[in-house]
Motif scaffolding. Structure first.
Motif, PDB file in Angstrom:
ATOM      1  N   MET A  68       2.408  44.146  39.978  1.00  0.00           N
ATOM      2  CA  MET A  68       3.439  44.954  40.622  1.00  0.00           C
ATOM      3  C   MET A  68       4.227  44.146  41.657  1.00  0.00           C
ATOM      4  SD  MET A  68       1.465  48.599  41.052  1.00  0.00           S
ATOM      5  CE  MET A  68       2.891  49.429  41.739  1.00  0.00           C
ATOM      6  N   PHE A  69       3.651  43.081  42.179  1.00  0.00           N
ATOM      7  CA  PHE A  69       4.346  42.216  43.137  1.00  0.00           C
ATOM      8  C   PHE A  69       5.142  41.117  42.441  1.00  0.00           C
ATOM      9  CE2 PHE A  69       1.267  44.028  46.123  1.00  0.00           C
ATOM     10  CZ  PHE A  69       2.102  44.302  47.199  1.00  0.00           C
ATOM     11  N   GLY A  70       5.114  41.108  41.107  1.00  0.00           N
ATOM     12  CA  GLY A  70       5.928  40.154  40.376  1.00  0.00           C
ATOM     13  C   GLY A  70       5.219  38.882  39.962  1.00  0.00           C
ATOM     14  N   TYR A  71       3.920  38.784  40.186  1.00  0.00           N
ATOM     15  CA  TYR A  71       3.182  37.599  39.757  1.00  0.00           C
ATOM     16  C   TYR A  71       2.917  37.655  38.256  1.00  0.00           C
ATOM     17  CZ  TYR A  71       2.314  36.409  44.638  1.00  0.00           C
ATOM     18  OH  TYR A  71       2.475  36.061  45.952  1.00  0.00           O
ATOM     19  N   SER A  72       2.849  36.486  37.633  1.00  0.00           N
ATOM     20  CA  SER A  72       2.551  36.411  36.202  1.00  0.00           C
ATOM     21  C   SER A  72       1.186  37.035  35.915  1.00  0.00           C
ATOM     22  CB  SER A  72       2.546  34.948  35.749  1.00  0.00           C
ATOM     23  OG  SER A  72       2.068  34.838  34.444  1.00  0.00           O
ATOM     24  N   VAL A  73       1.138  37.841  34.846  1.00  0.00           N
ATOM     25  CA  VAL A  73      -0.093  38.562  34.502  1.00  0.00           C
ATOM     26  C   VAL A  73      -1.241  37.594  34.237  1.00  0.00           C
ATOM     27  CG1 VAL A  73      -1.171  40.041  32.764  1.00  0.00           C
ATOM     28  CG2 VAL A  73       1.098  40.587  33.628  1.00  0.00           C
ATOM     29  N   ALA A  74      -0.958  36.527  33.471  1.00  0.00           N
ATOM     30  CA  ALA A  74      -2.024  35.596  33.086  1.00  0.00           C
ATOM     31  C   ALA A  74      -2.695  34.984  34.307  1.00  0.00           C
ATOM     32  CB  ALA A  74      -1.453  34.502  32.188  1.00  0.00           C
ATOM     33  N   PHE A  75      -1.881  34.513  35.257  1.00  0.00           N
ATOM     34  CA  PHE A  75      -2.436  33.841  36.427  1.00  0.00           C
ATOM     35  C   PHE A  75      -3.012  34.836  37.429  1.00  0.00           C
ATOM     36  CE2 PHE A  75       0.989  30.957  34.879  1.00  0.00           C
ATOM     37  CZ  PHE A  75       0.139  30.001  34.362  1.00  0.00           C
ATOM     38  N   THR A  76      -2.497  36.064  37.424  1.00  0.00           N
ATOM     39  CA  THR A  76      -3.082  37.106  38.268  1.00  0.00           C
ATOM     40  C   THR A  76      -4.484  37.451  37.793  1.00  0.00           C
ATOM     41  OG1 THR A  76      -0.899  38.043  38.734  1.00  0.00           O
ATOM     42  CG2 THR A  76      -2.795  39.463  39.119  1.00  0.00           C
ATOM     43  N   LEU A  77      -4.637  37.587  36.474  1.00  0.00           N
ATOM     44  CA  LEU A  77      -5.959  37.889  35.912  1.00  0.00           C
ATOM     45  C   LEU A  77      -6.970  36.803  36.276  1.00  0.00           C
ATOM     46  CD1 LEU A  77      -5.056  39.164  32.319  1.00  0.00           C
ATOM     47  CD2 LEU A  77      -6.177  40.490  34.107  1.00  0.00           C
ATOM     48  N   ALA A  78      -6.599  35.564  36.013  1.00  0.00           N
ATOM     49  CA  ALA A  78      -7.529  34.460  36.268  1.00  0.00           C
ATOM     50  C   ALA A  78      -7.745  34.248  37.765  1.00  0.00           C
ATOM     51  CB  ALA A  78      -6.999  33.179  35.622  1.00  0.00           C
ATOM     52  N   GLY A  79      -6.650  34.288  38.547  1.00  0.00           N
ATOM     53  CA  GLY A  79      -6.760  34.012  39.974  1.00  0.00           C
ATOM     54  C   GLY A  79      -7.583  35.046  40.723  1.00  0.00           C
ATOM     55  N   CYS A  80      -7.287  36.325  40.508  1.00  0.00           N
ATOM     56  CA  CYS A  80      -8.059  37.394  41.173  1.00  0.00           C
ATOM     57  C   CYS A  80      -9.535  37.335  40.768  1.00  0.00           C
ATOM     58  CB  CYS A  80      -7.476  38.759  40.828  1.00  0.00           C
ATOM     59  SG  CYS A  80      -5.891  39.086  41.609  1.00  0.00           S
ATOM     60  N   SER A  81      -9.788  37.052  39.495  1.00  0.00           N
ATOM     61  CA  SER A  81     -11.172  36.985  39.018  1.00  0.00           C
ATOM     62  C   SER A  81     -11.935  35.865  39.710  1.00  0.00           C
ATOM     63  CB  SER A  81     -11.196  36.779  37.501  1.00  0.00           C
ATOM     64  OG  SER A  81     -10.513  37.818  36.839  1.00  0.00           O
ATOM     65  N   LEU A  82     -11.305  34.701  39.830  1.00  0.00           N
ATOM     66  CA  LEU A  82     -11.983  33.567  40.456  1.00  0.00           C
ATOM     67  C   LEU A  82     -12.183  33.814  41.959  1.00  0.00           C
ATOM     68  CD1 LEU A  82     -10.240  30.561  38.662  1.00  0.00           C
ATOM     69  CD2 LEU A  82     -12.573  31.403  38.329  1.00  0.00           C
ATOM     70  N   ILE A  83     -11.233  34.499  42.606  1.00  0.00           N
ATOM     71  CA  ILE A  83     -11.397  34.836  44.025  1.00  0.00           C
ATOM     72  C   ILE A  83     -12.606  35.752  44.210  1.00  0.00           C
ATOM     73  CG2 ILE A  83     -10.383  36.147  45.935  1.00  0.00           C
ATOM     74  CD1 ILE A  83      -7.644  35.073  45.000  1.00  0.00           C
ATOM     75  N   PHE A  84     -12.725  36.777  43.349  1.00  0.00           N
ATOM     76  CA  PHE A  84     -13.855  37.699  43.459  1.00  0.00           C
ATOM     77  C   PHE A  84     -15.164  37.016  43.071  1.00  0.00           C
ATOM     78  CE2 PHE A  84     -10.741  40.958  43.976  1.00  0.00           C
ATOM     79  CZ  PHE A  84     -11.398  41.985  44.641  1.00  0.00           C
ATOM     80  N   ALA A  85     -15.093  36.072  42.128  1.00  0.00           N
ATOM     81  CA  ALA A  85     -16.297  35.321  41.782  1.00  0.00           C
ATOM     82  C   ALA A  85     -16.762  34.498  42.979  1.00  0.00           C
ATOM     83  CB  ALA A  85     -16.020  34.407  40.579  1.00  0.00           C
ATOM     84  N   GLY A  86     -15.797  33.886  43.693  1.00  0.00           N
ATOM     85  CA  GLY A  86     -16.146  33.134  44.890  1.00  0.00           C
ATOM     86  C   GLY A  86     -16.770  34.009  45.956  1.00  0.00           C
ATOM     87  N   LEU A  87     -16.203  35.197  46.163  1.00  0.00           N
ATOM     88  CA  LEU A  87     -16.784  36.137  47.129  1.00  0.00           C
ATOM     89  C   LEU A  87     -18.183  36.558  46.695  1.00  0.00           C
ATOM     90  CD1 LEU A  87     -13.665  38.409  47.834  1.00  0.00           C
ATOM     91  CD2 LEU A  87     -14.659  36.689  49.358  1.00  0.00           C
ATOM     92  N   GLY A  88     -18.349  36.740  45.363  1.00  0.00           N
ATOM     93  CA  GLY A  88     -19.663  37.123  44.849  1.00  0.00           C
ATOM     94  C   GLY A  88     -20.703  36.041  45.035  1.00  0.00           C
ATOM     95  N   ILE A  89     -20.274  34.785  44.898  1.00  0.00           N
ATOM     96  CA  ILE A  89     -21.202  33.660  45.107  1.00  0.00           C
ATOM     97  C   ILE A  89     -21.629  33.593  46.576  1.00  0.00           C
ATOM     98  CG2 ILE A  89     -21.368  31.138  45.083  1.00  0.00           C
ATOM     99  CD1 ILE A  89     -19.476  31.164  42.644  1.00  0.00           C
ATOM    100  N   VAL A  90     -20.661  33.808  47.471  1.00  0.00           N
ATOM    101  CA  VAL A  90     -20.966  33.760  48.913  1.00  0.00           C
ATOM    102  C   VAL A  90     -21.930  34.873  49.300  1.00  0.00           C
ATOM    103  CG1 VAL A  90     -19.981  34.022  51.231  1.00  0.00           C
ATOM    104  CG2 VAL A  90     -18.806  32.625  49.517  1.00  0.00           C
ATOM    105  N   THR A  91     -21.719  36.066  48.724  1.00  0.00           N
ATOM    106  CA  THR A  91     -22.559  37.221  49.067  1.00  0.00           C
ATOM    107  C   THR A  91     -23.817  37.326  48.211  1.00  0.00           C
ATOM    108  OG1 THR A  91     -21.258  38.635  47.578  1.00  0.00           O
ATOM    109  CG2 THR A  91     -20.573  38.528  49.903  1.00  0.00           C
TER     110      THR A  91
END
Length: 447
Positions: free
Chosen positions: A1-24
């Motif tokens: 909705m903010f205009g980011y490419s779908v492909a990179f949004t999917l991968a980027g958000c997933s990796l960010i949450f994976a990083g948070l999951g690793i930390v926690t």
């Protein structure tokens, strides 16, 4: 909705949450080691090779003006009917869907060629734009459809997962060819429904040519059947060779796509419509579409890997198992969710993100994979028509004259969306409309 490419949004958000999951401590970092294998498996998937080949075939046919000849001659063939011009748009849209399978190219081509003519012949703006948009999306369901190729690959993996979960040690894949065959009857029904609606609309409100236009009333021009037949021979031959080789087991969908791409080149050469400059433009357009599809697929692979790592698959499985109505309740929920997602997401994103999560559960509950694939394909077809983000609406808006308002386009597609939903209901009540032809052909091959 903010205009980011779908492909990179999917991968980027997933990796960010994976990083948070690793930390926690809620995500196992070892799962990310499977990511390179997933990407490599995607790029070496022989089924998906059909995607760039079918895209190439469609763009060649678009650039070689075969669609333009089809529309002109089909309009003459149907002119004896009240509403014959609208019916010719439906017929040509079906033929283009079966020979190109590219929604954007079909909608734009049909808009440029037929919209001014429809309006000058007295068709309402809503009926003209709705007919063009709806017939342009037939490439989603009429084989050879890129959507069915992608769905076949996803459903094959889902079916194997479901069989392994049920204790089957030699799971069977879902054939893209079976999906193509299963889509034949629903596709024909949809074409007839579109044509019937156009004829009914014209019967209810007869069309009258615009005063001062150069267009005569329908039925006033002499029909040259030799020209009509000549325009039909090439695309129908191509369709017959591509689909026939798949249906009768002579070639795989990927091999048939190669034959179709070669046949399209020969047709363009025969019409003297294939220069080096045009071939370069075709290659660039094919590369853009193919890159977009595969980049989204890679982003979706990252998303599904992280989603499963957080236990999302078990959560969905448990939620579906606890739904009232079993398979029926779960299927209705999924179909409603896909329909609503179609308002904001493209069919490729829905296919790669949503289907891998829900399909294994539905198949485990007893859904036939081929029937499920066609139901999803028809449902995804509505994503091209549903406002405000329907891609077919954008394609038409981009080439329509200023006299055609966006509200005309929105109101025009509504009846066709209803027809698609009615078809979904009919296929749900009578699944044999999808499964009968594939089962019959497979039984004949077995014998």
């Amino acid at each position: 909705m903010f205009g980011y490419s779908v492909a990179f949004t999917l991968a980027g958000c997933s990796l960010i949450f994976a990083g948070l999951g690793i930390v926690t401590g809620t995500f196992d970092p070892a799962l990310l080691k499977a990511l390179p294998d997933r990407v490599f498996g995607t790029m070496t998937n022989t089924t998906l090779i059909a995607v760039p080949l079918f895209v190439f075939m469609g763009i060649v046919l678009e650039k070689s003006q075969i669609a333009e000849d089809l529309l002109k001659n089909m309009a003459k063939a149907f002119q004896f009917l009240p509403g014959g011009l609208g019916l010719s748009v439906v017929a040509v849209g079906a033929l283009l869907a079966a020979s190109t399978g590219i929604v954007g190219a079909t909608v734009v081509t049909m808009s440029l060629m037929s919209l001014p003519t429809l309006l000058n012949h007295g068709y309402s703006k809503s009926l003209a734009t709705g007919t063009i948009c709806a017939t342009g999306t037939l490439g989603q369901i009429i084989p050879p459809s890129i959507a069915l190729v992608l769905l076949g690959d996803i459903l094959s993996s889902a079916n194997q997962q479901a069989q392994i979960a049920q204790g089957v040690f030699s799971p069977t894949p879902v054939s893209v060819g079976d999906l193509f065959v299963g889509a034949v009857i629903p596709g024909v029904l949809l074409v007839f429904a579109y044509g019937a609606y156009v004829l009914f609309s014209v019967w209810r409100s007869p069309v009258k040519p615009t005063p001062g236009s150069d267009n005569h009333a329908e039925g006033s021009d002499e029909i040259h059947w030799s020209e009509v037949i000549k325009a039909l021979i090439a695309p129908i031959t191509l369709i017959t060779v591509v689909l026939g080789s798949i249906i009768f087991g002579i070639a795989t969908p990927t091999e048939a796509a190669g034959v179709g791409a070669f046949g399209a080149i020969m047709m363009a050469l025969a019409k003297n419509q294939l220069s080096f400059k045009k071939l370069k433009a075709i290659g660039l357009a094919t590369t853009r579409v193919t890159t977009m599809v595969f980049t989204i697929l890679i982003g979706a692979s990252v998303f599904s890997l992280v989603f499963r790592g957080f236990g999302g698959e078990e959560l969905i499985n448990h939620a579906f198992q606890s739904l009232p109505g079993g398979l029926l309740g779960a299927t209705v929920l999924v179909m409603v969710a896909i329909f609503l997602l179609g308002f904001i997401l493209d069919f490729i994103e829905i296919t790669f993100v949503v289907i891998p999560l829900v399909a294994p559960v539905l198949i485990t509950l007893g859904a036939d994979p081929v029937w499920l694939g066609i139901m999803i394909a028809v449902n995804l077809q509505t994503s091209f028509l549903t406002p405000p983000f329907g891609f077919a609406l954008f394609y038409l808006r981009g080439v329509a004259p200023k006299s055609v308002h966006t509200s005309d386009i929105y109101s025009g597609v509504m009846p066709f969306i209803v027809l698609q939903l009615v078809l979904l209901l009919v296929l749900a009540v009578y699944p044999e409309l999808v499964t009968w032809l594939p089962n019959t052909l497979n039984s004949a091959k077995g014998n």
